[in-house]
Design a protein around this motif. Sequence first.
Motif, PDB file in Angstrom:
ATOM      1  N   ARG A 257       0.804  -1.228   0.000  1.00  0.00           N
ATOM      2  CA  ARG A 257       0.000   0.000   0.000  1.00  0.00           C
ATOM      3  C   ARG A 257       0.838   1.279   0.000  1.00  0.00           C
ATOM      4  NH1 ARG A 257      -3.876  -1.694   4.862  1.00  0.00           N
ATOM      5  NH2 ARG A 257      -1.847  -2.529   5.497  1.00  0.00           N
ATOM      6  N   PRO A 258       1.893   1.395   0.800  1.00  0.00           N
ATOM      7  CA  PRO A 258       2.715   2.616   0.708  1.00  0.00           C
ATOM      8  C   PRO A 258       3.374   2.773  -0.664  1.00  0.00           C
ATOM      9  CG  PRO A 258       3.162   1.434   2.750  1.00  0.00           C
ATOM     10  CD  PRO A 258       2.339   0.525   1.908  1.00  0.00           C
TER      11      PRO A 258
ATOM     12  N   THR B  96       0.854   4.315  -2.991  1.00  0.00           N
ATOM     13  CA  THR B  96       0.759   5.750  -2.713  1.00  0.00           C
ATOM     14  C   THR B  96       1.951   6.496  -3.299  1.00  0.00           C
ATOM     15  OG1 THR B  96      -0.449   5.298  -0.664  1.00  0.00           O
ATOM     16  CG2 THR B  96       0.567   7.469  -0.884  1.00  0.00           C
TER      17      THR B  96
ATOM     18  N   GLU C  99      -4.568   1.688  -3.750  1.00  0.00           N
ATOM     19  CA  GLU C  99      -4.659   2.995  -3.095  1.00  0.00           C
ATOM     20  C   GLU C  99      -6.067   3.236  -2.551  1.00  0.00           C
ATOM     21  OE1 GLU C  99      -3.875   6.898  -1.745  1.00  0.00           O
ATOM     22  OE2 GLU C  99      -2.616   5.148  -2.121  1.00  0.00           O
TER      23      GLU C  99
END
Length: 311
Positions: A35-36, A39, A275
Motif C-alpha cells: 500500500r505505501p 501511494t 490505493e
Amino acid sequence: MTALDPTTLMGPLWTLLAYILLGWLATRRLSVDPRPIATLLIYLVAPLTFFRGLVLGGPTPGYLLLTLAAFATASLLAVIVHRLTRRAFAPQESALLAFSAGTGNTGYFGLPVAMVLLPPQGVTLYLFCVLGITLYEFTVGFYLSARGQFSVGESLAKILRLPLVYAFLAALLFSGLGLAVPAAAMEGLAVFPATYTLLGMMIIGMTLGRVTIREIDPRFIGACVAVRCVAWPLLALAAVLGLQALAPLSQELALAILLLGVGPMAANVVVVAMELGIAPAKGALAVLATTLAAPLLIPLYLTLMMRLAGL
C-alpha cells in the motif's frame, strides 16, 4: 516499418514477469506492504515521470490533439462499461472494471514493442496517445474507481489532490512559455521511468502474494479480459478505418493506434485499486491473465488488423 515477429514480445514479457515475481517474493518472504508503494507511485513517481515525458516530447498542437483524443476515448469507454456493469457486479468490482476498461499496459509492455515496429516519428505519436490514456487513469478513471467506495464529493476531492494533473499543466506551461528545465534536473528525473515500471509491476506480485483461492472470480476476470481483448482491438481497428475513410492516414499513426488496442491490462489497475482499497487481488489476477496471454494474442491481432487496415 518492421514486420511483427512474436519473439519481439518475449523480452518485454519476461522482464515484466520477473518484476512480478520479485514483488511476490517481497510479500511472501519479506512481508512487504504494497500500500505505501501504491501511494508513492500515484503521488510522486507517476507525476514526475509524466512531467519528464511531456517536456522531452516537445508538445505541439497536433501531438496534444492525439493526447486529447486518447483521453476522450478512454473516458467514454470507461463510462459506458461502468453503466453496463454496475447492476451485474458489486460497486467496487464495477468501479474497478470501469477503470480497467479505459486503459491498458501501453507503457511497460506496449512501448518496447512500439520501438521495434515504428520509426522514431511513430514512437512519438504513440507516446502522446499513451499520455492521454495516462491522464485518463488519474482523472476520470480515478474518479470512477473512487465512486465504488466514496461519495461524489469525496471522489472529486481525491482527484484534486492528485499531483499528476498539475504535472501535466506544469509541463504545458514550460513548453508554452519556452522555459527550459535545468539539465541537472532532467538528469535526476531520468531514473523515474524505470522506477515507475519496476514498482508498477512489482505491486502486482505483492498483491498476488496475498491472494487466496476463494478470491479467484472467473466472472470478473472474464469481463476484464473481454473488454481488454475484444472491445479494445475492435475499437482501435474501427478508429483506423474511420480515419482512413475521412482523410489520408500515415502508416505510423495507424499502427500506433492499433498498438493501443492490443496490449494487456494496465498494471495501474492494481496500483489504483490498492490505493483506494477496491478489490486489488481480483485486479491483479486479471492483469496477470492478460499479460500471460499477450505474446499469443498480440501477433495474431496485429497481423489481422494490419491486413484489414491495408498496412
